[in-house]
Design a protein around this motif. Structure first.
Motif, PDB file in Angstrom:
ATOM      1  N   TYR A 590       0.834  -1.205   0.000  1.00 38.57           N
ATOM      2  CA  TYR A 590       0.000   0.000   0.000  1.00 38.57           C
ATOM      3  C   TYR A 590       0.870   1.257   0.000  1.00 38.57           C
ATOM      4  CZ  TYR A 590      -4.703  -1.906   0.886  1.00 38.57           C
ATOM      5  OH  TYR A 590      -5.920  -2.519   0.766  1.00 38.57           O
ATOM      6  N   PHE A 591       2.039   1.162   0.639  1.00 37.82           N
ATOM      7  CA  PHE A 591       2.827   2.368   0.887  1.00 37.82           C
ATOM      8  C   PHE A 591       4.224   2.328   0.273  1.00 37.82           C
ATOM      9  CE2 PHE A 591       0.246   1.158   4.648  1.00 37.82           C
ATOM     10  CZ  PHE A 591      -0.762   2.097   4.486  1.00 37.82           C
ATOM     11  N   HIS A 592       4.694   1.140  -0.063  1.00 39.67           N
ATOM     12  CA  HIS A 592       6.090   1.023  -0.500  1.00 39.67           C
ATOM     13  C   HIS A 592       6.238   0.054  -1.667  1.00 39.67           C
ATOM     14  CE1 HIS A 592       6.673   2.754   3.476  1.00 39.67           C
ATOM     15  NE2 HIS A 592       6.131   1.678   4.032  1.00 39.67           N
ATOM     16  N   LYS A 593       7.425   0.066  -2.238  1.00 39.04           N
ATOM     17  CA  LYS A 593       7.841  -0.989  -3.154  1.00 39.04           C
ATOM     18  C   LYS A 593       8.412  -2.094  -2.272  1.00 39.04           C
ATOM     19  CE  LYS A 593       8.670   2.493  -6.631  1.00 39.04           C
ATOM     20  NZ  LYS A 593       7.892   3.471  -5.830  1.00 39.04           N
ATOM     21  N   SER A 594       7.744  -3.226  -2.282  1.00 41.66           N
ATOM     22  CA  SER A 594       7.983  -4.216  -1.238  1.00 41.66           C
ATOM     23  C   SER A 594       8.818  -5.408  -1.710  1.00 41.66           C
ATOM     24  CB  SER A 594       6.632  -4.720  -0.704  1.00 41.66           C
ATOM     25  OG  SER A 594       6.828  -5.726   0.275  1.00 41.66           O
ATOM     26  N   ILE A 595       9.618  -5.914  -0.808  1.00 45.59           N
ATOM     27  CA  ILE A 595      10.352  -7.163  -1.041  1.00 45.59           C
ATOM     28  C   ILE A 595       9.382  -8.340  -1.004  1.00 45.59           C
ATOM     29  CG2 ILE A 595      12.062  -8.752  -0.038  1.00 45.59           C
ATOM     30  CD1 ILE A 595      13.375  -6.381  -1.334  1.00 45.59           C
ATOM     31  N   GLY A 596       8.367  -8.224  -0.172  1.00 44.80           N
ATOM     32  CA  GLY A 596       7.360  -9.273  -0.032  1.00 44.80           C
ATOM     33  C   GLY A 596       6.124  -8.964  -0.854  1.00 44.80           C
ATOM     34  N   GLY A 597       5.002  -9.569  -0.456  1.00 47.81           N
ATOM     35  CA  GLY A 597       3.755  -9.347  -1.176  1.00 47.81           C
ATOM     36  C   GLY A 597       2.776 -10.474  -0.966  1.00 47.81           C
ATOM     37  N   TYR A 598       1.741 -10.478  -1.802  1.00 47.67           N
ATOM     38  CA  TYR A 598       0.677 -11.485  -1.685  1.00 47.67           C
ATOM     39  C   TYR A 598       0.234 -11.860  -3.091  1.00 47.67           C
ATOM     40  CZ  TYR A 598      -3.709 -13.667  -0.126  1.00 47.67           C
ATOM     41  OH  TYR A 598      -4.731 -14.548   0.106  1.00 47.67           O
ATOM     42  N   HIS A 599       0.573 -13.070  -3.515  1.00 52.89           N
ATOM     43  CA  HIS A 599       0.180 -13.521  -4.846  1.00 52.89           C
ATOM     44  C   HIS A 599       0.345 -15.033  -4.918  1.00 52.89           C
ATOM     45  CE1 HIS A 599      -0.103 -13.744  -9.252  1.00 52.89           C
ATOM     46  NE2 HIS A 599      -0.683 -12.564  -9.170  1.00 52.89           N
ATOM     47  N   GLY A 600      -0.556 -15.677  -5.655  1.00 46.58           N
ATOM     48  CA  GLY A 600      -0.535 -17.129  -5.754  1.00 46.58           C
ATOM     49  C   GLY A 600       0.483 -17.666  -6.727  1.00 46.58           C
ATOM     50  N   ALA A 601       1.121 -16.790  -7.511  1.00 47.35           N
ATOM     51  CA  ALA A 601       2.082 -17.269  -8.504  1.00 47.35           C
ATOM     52  C   ALA A 601       3.230 -16.277  -8.630  1.00 47.35           C
ATOM     53  CB  ALA A 601       1.403 -17.480  -9.856  1.00 47.35           C
ATOM     54  N   LYS A 602       4.168 -16.351  -7.702  1.00 49.92           N
ATOM     55  CA  LYS A 602       5.372 -15.526  -7.809  1.00 49.92           C
ATOM     56  C   LYS A 602       6.247 -16.083  -8.933  1.00 49.92           C
ATOM     57  CE  LYS A 602       5.497 -15.652  -2.728  1.00 49.92           C
ATOM     58  NZ  LYS A 602       4.715 -16.902  -2.592  1.00 49.92           N
ATOM     59  N   LEU A 603       7.220 -15.290  -9.350  1.00 48.17           N
ATOM     60  CA  LEU A 603       8.229 -15.817 -10.252  1.00 48.17           C
ATOM     61  C   LEU A 603       8.979 -16.948  -9.544  1.00 48.17           C
ATOM     62  CD1 LEU A 603       9.588 -12.525 -11.831  1.00 48.17           C
ATOM     63  CD2 LEU A 603       8.555 -14.428 -13.083  1.00 48.17           C
ATOM     64  N   LYS A 604       9.245 -18.032 -10.255  1.00 50.45           N
ATOM     65  CA  LYS A 604       9.867 -19.212  -9.660  1.00 50.45           C
ATOM     66  C   LYS A 604      11.213 -18.876  -9.029  1.00 50.45           C
ATOM     67  CE  LYS A 604       9.747 -23.848  -9.361  1.00 50.45           C
ATOM     68  NZ  LYS A 604       8.570 -24.647  -8.966  1.00 50.45           N
ATOM     69  N   ARG A 605      12.029 -18.138  -9.762  1.00 46.32           N
ATOM     70  CA  ARG A 605      13.354 -17.796  -9.241  1.00 46.32           C
ATOM     71  C   ARG A 605      13.257 -16.915  -7.994  1.00 46.32           C
ATOM     72  NH1 ARG A 605      18.449 -17.924 -12.103  1.00 46.32           N
ATOM     73  NH2 ARG A 605      18.370 -19.623 -13.623  1.00 46.32           N
ATOM     74  N   TYR A 606      12.269 -16.038  -7.964  1.00 45.56           N
ATOM     75  CA  TYR A 606      12.124 -15.191  -6.778  1.00 45.56           C
ATOM     76  C   TYR A 606      11.683 -16.033  -5.579  1.00 45.56           C
ATOM     77  CZ  TYR A 606      11.501 -10.845  -4.207  1.00 45.56           C
ATOM     78  OH  TYR A 606      11.637  -9.838  -3.304  1.00 45.56           O
TER      79      TYR A 606
END
Length: 817
Positions: A590-606
């Motif tokens: 909501y406020f920043h460019k985040s290292i984390g997050g919420y998603h069901g399909a991140k990039l595999k390497r990440y």
């Protein structure tokens, strides 16, 4: 057809719509009062899309990449951009742009299932009853509470797709073809591909059964034509959705749904998701399947309230627990094998009873399609509890290993069971069954379903332990026995409850068959019983208490003092918020460019970087991702504290040296050693890109700076005395990102497992990265072309139908003269 006949035909449907509007509005009446529901996934989605929404409001343009989560990922996996898809337009139109979010979803459930029954010429009152049973099934309501909007709409459009398919095999080619195109196109446009995948399973089984029928009857013409039209309608539906489908397919291969380049795989790994990830947390238990009939078989939701008459409360009092009244409001009544549940999948006792009756009285292959669909889906929902089957499906069934939460396949059961149940009622209404045979079937069904509920009510404690493997981890020994008694009590109460509904429905059917009650009255009373049954259970899990005023919901995600402090820094950087699970929360986004997050399909390497380094707080890796600030909890965990990471590498840097590794295993392992800012890790496949790099000592005049930022365009100024290796703290994704040096396109490559890099010539100039996803743009063109085709097909179909009606009317008029 004169206007009176038109009105006569329309009135039953208008009445159904009115009933559905009233039911939806009454259930979610707080929404009409201006209140809102806090839905977890909606809150997360708003955080995920915050940067994208802000950018659109500022520029009027849709960005196709966002840096607000997981270092950066394609925006079209989060938020739709420009709409060239007619099906998405129709889908949004069907929602009527209602400001009442939850009302719209339930209305879609009701209309979708009613359309199925009405289009297949079911009795209109039975169609209304069937729609009610489906819409207010507990699972369909629970997912609204969780904010699973795309899933809810995807489920709502399953029945219309099946209706179009059945029409085709009934030789209603034009209506079936147009319905299949529109319904399937809309269903796919909801972008919940797991539900679409399950729908395809159900449709595939129907086609196989129809093939068997055609072989038996030695009649292949209709099967061939219907199947051909179904395939064509599918192609058109896919074409209209090409933008998202092609982009998702491209992204999926590089996401957690795709294969890994790491070679240290184990027996748990697959070409997509690990088996443990697919099966462990959300496999429905075999005994848990009884929740379809008795909702509290497993104790309901993971956390439920117990009364002051409960054994648990009495035991707390006897042990002088001061806050016993508070504790019993959130007791772990669920004792099944899922990691967490918001409530059971309950289809309705009456629906299950009518389904069993349908198994006895309904004729034709359609019955076996519905029965087998429900049976296969139920077994598949058991996941780890039917491990050999699940392992086989994961290893060999196409795309099965792309999806998690195997219990979700119960949506097939929630569709198939009501269809057969109300088909049985329709058979009775249309006198398709001999009365003697019907009574016999009624007795059998009462004996089977009523007998099961009675057995569970009287002897549940013999069959079940009512204990969970996690009980002893979280609860003291002295309370376990009491809690188990309460769990047994919950099962017993609901078993008797289900039995009452079954007996009352059985009695009404008996009186109807014996002509003691008129069919219409019997149907009205059965509909009211069904409504009462499913409505009351649904209200256990989503009711008025879940709604808050807009002022209260506005406080759900508020910038903390730590957030505000960090937001004063106007440079471009990332934040790592560890005050909650950083990889399952989009609050920081909501406020920043985040290292984390919420998603069901991140990039595999990440994801692999998270597992090997970020999750272990590898400061070198966090610094290369330009994590300039950490947000950590205070000692009492009541406050968020900002911490400056002075080691953060910045937006880009000139690397003094590089280390070439042989493969992905060595590349990710090398991130554990050395100074990543001055020793960049390069995979051998990119060796040619660095062949001319000069690693001599840097001149003090050499630099690289980010001077302009937008989500999908990055502008840098640089100055180098020799050809240098420049690394950018941006996620490498070559399916769209293009690099330009002084406006000329140049190749870029991957370093440090996930980052971008360039070989930059000596001199001064500008470097620009632009996200230009060719697959996305190609998908837009294909979607537009198919959208035009859909308009032409619908227009031609409508014109043909009107022409036929006019022609038939002229023939009638000629014959009457």
């Amino acid at each position: 057809m004169n206007y009176k006949e038109i009105i006569k035909n329309i009135l039953p449907h208008a009445f159904a719509v009115l009933v559905f509007v009233i039911l939806s509005s009454v259930y979610f009446f707080p929404e009409l009062e201006g209140k809102e529901m806090t839905q977890h996934d909606i809150v997360m989605a708003n955080g995920m899309a915050k940067e994208l929404n802000d950018y659109y409001e500022k520029t009027g343009k849709h960005a196709h990449w966002t840096n607000s989560m997981f270092g950066g990922m394609p925006a079209y996996q989060i938020k739709a951009g420009e709409n060239k898809n007619i099906f998405l337009t129709i889908q949004r139109a069907l929602r009527l742009n209602l400001p009442f979010f939850t009302i719209s979803i339930v209305f879609a459930y009701l209309i979708g299932f009613y359309f199925f029954f009405a289009s297949l010429r079911f009795n209109k009152l039975i169609a209304i009853a069937g729609a009610i049973a489906f819409a207010f099934g507990s699972y369909n309501i629970i997912i609204i509470m969780a904010g699973h909007t795309s899933k809810a709409y995807s489920i709502a459009y399953m029945a219309p797709v099946l209706a179009g398919m059945i029409m085709l095999y009934r030789k209603e080619y034009i209506a079936g073809f147009i319905t299949s195109i529109i319904a399937l196109g809309i269903q796919i446009s909801t972008t919940h591909y797991q539900i679409t995948y399950y729908l395809m399973m159900m449709m595939g089984l129907y086609v196989i059964i129809k093939l068997v029928d055609s072989i038996k009857e030695k009649s292949f013409k209709n099967f061939g034509l219907a199947t051909g039209l179904l395939i064509i309608s599918g192609i058109i539906a896919l074409g209209g959705n090409a933008t998202n489908l092609l982009s998702t397919n491209e992204y999926g291969k590089l996401s957690t749904r795709g294969p890994s380049e790491l070679t240290d795989t184990t027996g748990d790994k697959t070409s997509a998701l690990p088996k443990s990830y697919i099966l462990n947390d959300y496999s429905y238990g075999m005994s848990e399947s009884f929740t379809l009939l008795i909702p509290n078989t497993m104790g309901g939701a993971s956390s439920s309230a117990l009364s002051e008459n409960s054994e648990t409360y009495k035991t707390m009092q006897s042990n002088q627990v001061k806050e016993a009244k508070q504790y019993i409001k959130n007791m772990p009544t669920y004792w099944g094998g899922q990691r967490f549940t918001s409530g059971p999948v309950y289809l309705g006792a009456i629906v299950i009873f009518l389904f069993v009756l349908g198994l006895f009285i309904v004729r034709g292959s359609g019955k076996w399609w519905l029965a087998l669909s429900a049976l296969f889906a139920l077994i598949m929902s058991w996941g780890k509890n039917a491990y050999l089957l699940s392992e086989f499906l994961i290893d060999y069934f196409p795309a099965y290993n792309k999806f998690r939460t195997v219990s979700m396949i119960l949506v097939i059961v929630s569709v198939a069971v009501p269809i057969l149940a109300f088909k049985a009622l329709d058979y009775i209404k249309k006198n398709k069954v001999d009365k003697k045979e019907l009574l016999k079937s009624l007795y059998y069904s009462l004996g089977i379903v009523g007998g099961i509920t009675l057995l569970m009510a009287l002897m549940g404690s013999i069959f079940f332990s009512f204990s969970s493997s996690s009980d002893k981890q979280y609860l003291p020994e002295w309370i376990l026995e009491s809690l188990q008694k309460d769990r047994a009590g919950l099962l017993r109460a609901d078993a008797f409850r289900s039995l009452i509904f079954i007996l009352l429905t059985g009695l009404l059917l008996f009186l109807w068959i014996k002509e003691k009650v008129k069919p219409k009255l019997a149907l009205i009373l059965i509909t009211l019983l069904i409504l009462t049954d499913v409505w009351v259970i649904a209200r256990r899990y989503l009711n008025s208490s879940h709604f808050k005023t807009k002022r209260e919901t506005a406080k759900e995600v508020v910038a903390s003092d730590a957030d505000k402090y960090i937001m004063q820094d106007t440079s471009i950087f990332r934040v790592f918020d560890v005050t909650s699970d950083p990889f399952n929360s989009a609050n920081a986004s909501y406020f920043h460019k985040s290292i984390g997050g919420y998603h069901g399909a991140k990039l595999k390497r990440y994801q692999e970087l998270i597992e090997r380094h970020i999750g272990k707080y590898n400061i070198n890796v966090l610094s290369m991702l330009n994590a300039k600030y950490f947000i950590v909890p205070s000692q009492d965990r009541k406050q968020k504290i900002p911490q400056l990471n002075q080691e953060a590498f910045g937006n880009a840097w000139i690397s003094k040296n590089y280390i070439v590794v042989e493969n992905a295993d060595q590349e990710i392992a090398a991130l554990d050693s050395g100074d990543l800012k001055n020793n960049t890790i390069v995979d051998r496949r990119f060796a040619e890109q660095i062949s001319k790099i000069d690693t001599s000592v840097l001149d003090s005049s050499e630099f690289i700076n980010l001077n302009k930022y937008s989500p999908d365009e990055l502008y840098y100024n640089y100055s180098t005395s020799k050809e240098r290796l420049v690394v950018f703290s941006e996620i490498f994704y070559d399916k769209g990102w293009n690099a330009y040096i002084n406006e000329k396109p140049v190749p870029h490559f991957r370093v440090n497992y996930v980052l971008r890099a360039l070989s930059v010539p000596s001199g001064q100039g500008t470097i620009v990265f632009k996200f230009e996803p060719t697959t996305y743009y190609m998908g837009q063109k294909i979607a537009m072309s198919f959208s035009i085709l859909v308009i032409l097909i619908i227009s031609a179909g409508a014109g043909y139908i009107i022409f036929k009606k006019i022609k038939s009317k002229r023939v009638i008029n000629t014959n009457t003269k």
